[in-house]
Design a protein around this motif. Structure first.
Motif, short mmCIF file in Angstrom:
data_model
loop_
_atom_site.label_atom_id
_atom_site.label_comp_id
_atom_site.label_asym_id
_atom_site.label_seq_id
_atom_site.Cartn_x
_atom_site.Cartn_y
_atom_site.Cartn_z
N ILE A 147 0.90 -1.24 0.04
CA ILE A 147 -0.17 0.05 -0.04
C ILE A 147 0.93 1.06 0.16
N ALA A 148 1.97 1.19 0.83
CA ALA A 148 2.62 2.42 0.81
C ALA A 148 3.66 2.56 -0.25
N ARG A 149 3.88 1.53 -1.21
CA ARG A 149 4.73 1.90 -2.29
C ARG A 149 3.75 2.32 -3.37
N THR A 150 2.53 1.81 -3.48
CA THR A 150 1.65 2.08 -4.58
C THR A 150 1.01 3.19 -4.70
N ILE A 182 -9.78 2.50 0.78
CA ILE A 182 -8.81 2.60 1.94
C ILE A 182 -9.07 3.64 2.96
N ALA A 183 -9.73 4.76 2.46
CA ALA A 183 -10.41 5.72 3.43
C ALA A 183 -11.57 5.16 4.24
N PHE A 184 -12.09 4.18 3.68
CA PHE A 184 -13.55 3.53 4.56
C PHE A 184 -12.98 2.55 5.69
N ARG A 185 -11.77 1.75 5.26
CA ARG A 185 -11.61 0.63 5.91
C ARG A 185 -10.32 0.78 6.79
N LEU A 186 -9.22 1.70 6.10
CA LEU A 186 -8.09 1.69 6.67
C LEU A 186 -7.62 3.44 6.62
N PRO A 187 -8.52 4.02 7.49
CA PRO A 187 -8.29 5.52 7.29
C PRO A 187 -7.10 6.17 7.99
N GLU A 188 -6.48 5.09 8.90
CA GLU A 188 -5.13 5.58 9.20
C GLU A 188 -3.70 5.92 8.23
N VAL A 189 -4.26 5.35 6.96
CA VAL A 189 -3.31 5.73 5.95
C VAL A 189 -3.25 6.87 5.61
N GLU A 190 -4.53 7.93 5.62
CA GLU A 190 -4.65 9.07 5.32
C GLU A 190 -3.60 9.55 4.03
N TRP A 191 -4.22 8.95 3.06
CA TRP A 191 -3.68 9.31 1.71
C TRP A 191 -4.28 10.77 1.26
N GLN A 192 -5.18 11.10 1.86
CA GLN A 192 -5.66 12.54 1.30
C GLN A 192 -4.89 13.52 1.65
N SER A 197 -2.60 14.52 -6.42
CA SER A 197 -3.05 14.33 -7.60
C SER A 197 -4.27 13.10 -7.61
N LEU A 198 -3.83 12.55 -6.53
CA LEU A 198 -5.03 11.35 -6.29
C LEU A 198 -6.22 11.96 -5.64
N VAL A 199 -6.06 12.97 -4.77
CA VAL A 199 -7.12 13.61 -4.31
C VAL A 199 -7.95 14.27 -5.60
N ALA A 200 -7.03 14.92 -6.50
CA ALA A 200 -7.75 15.37 -7.56
C ALA A 200 -8.54 14.64 -8.41
N LEU A 201 -8.17 13.37 -8.59
CA LEU A 201 -8.70 12.25 -9.11
C LEU A 201 -10.01 11.91 -8.40
N ARG A 202 -10.02 11.88 -7.13
CA ARG A 202 -11.36 11.50 -6.65
C ARG A 202 -12.14 12.68 -6.47
N ALA A 203 -11.88 13.61 -6.47
CA ALA A 203 -12.86 14.83 -6.76
C ALA A 203 -13.51 14.68 -8.09
N ARG A 204 -12.52 14.67 -8.89
CA ARG A 204 -13.44 14.58 -10.55
C ARG A 204 -14.34 13.37 -10.47
N MET A 205 -13.84 12.36 -9.86
CA MET A 205 -14.94 11.10 -9.97
C MET A 205 -16.04 11.14 -9.23
#
Length: 217
Positions: A147-150, A182-192, A197-205
């Motif tokens: 997860i951390a690498r991807t 990941i946000a739903f099940r593993l919120p500690e990852v805090e990718w947001q 760029s991933l935040v922007a993708l999710r916003a677009r979706m």
């Protein structure tokens, strides 16, 4: 019925198909989103299934006892979310989710995102059955490291030329579902807070009905 995206329908005049699924499966959500995007939702009957019990209908259609399963109008059972996506992309209407000019890079990102979902899903399931201490095992660490690498690799991909494309691809769907899961099940990852760029993708979706109407609950 899942509803329609715009007024599009499946190209073929098909009888009802069935989609066996549950509400928290990231794999099932991929199938639902693709069905909506490809205009097949009006031909799709949702069959809510429990893969953790001896669900007779699910076992009949998939001996592996996993969701989702797409039962075609001629009785074939297609399992695994990406295979279902390929089938719906083929029979549905509108632009393909696998554009020929971006075929290889779309499959590359889709594969990475699917692996991300697999790592997050298995982490959640093993925690549920063995406790969070399972994360300290060799396999638990392997999943968390994946997860951390991807995430940064996907972020870098969407920070370059792919982010400028206005067309929707299968990769966009699978990556966005992975992020939401990941946000739903593993919120500690805090990718947001780490990957703009991933935040922007999710916003677009989230602007798409197919994504916003299928959120995890």
């Amino acid at each position: 019925s899942l509803g329609l995206v715009g007024s599009e329908m499946c190209i073929r005049d098909r009888a009802n198909m069935e989609l066996l699924l549950n509400r928290t499966s990231p794999y099932a959500r991929i199938a639902r989103i693709v069905a909506l995007e490809k205009g097949c939702a009006d031909k799709l009957v949702l069959v809510w299934s429990d893969p953790w019990n001896d669900d007779a209908r699910l076992l009949q259609q998939n001996p592996v006892r996993r969701v989702p399963v797409l039962v075609t109008d001629d009785g074939y059972s297609i399992t695994e979310s990406l295979l279902i996506a390929l089938y719906l992309d083929k029979i549905g209407s509108g632009e393909t989710l696998l554009p020929p000019e971006r075929y290889a890079d779309t499959l590359q990102l889709t594969g990475w995102a699917q692996g991300l979902i697999d790592a997050a899903f298995t982490t959640m399931i093993t925690r549920k059955h063995h406790g969070k201490e399972i994360d300290d095992s060799v396999l638990g660490q392997r999943r968390l490291q994946a997860i951390a690498r991807t995430l940064p690799v996907l972020n870098a991909a969407y920070a370059t030329s792919l982010s400028a494309s206005g067309s929707l691809t299968l990769a966009d769907i699978v990556v966005a579902v992975a992020l939401d899961y990941i946000a739903f099940r593993l919120p500690e990852v805090e990718w947001q807070s780490k990957y703009p760029s991933l935040v922007a993708l999710r916003a677009r979706m989230l602007l798409r009905d197919s994504f916003s109407s299928t959120v995890f609950s």
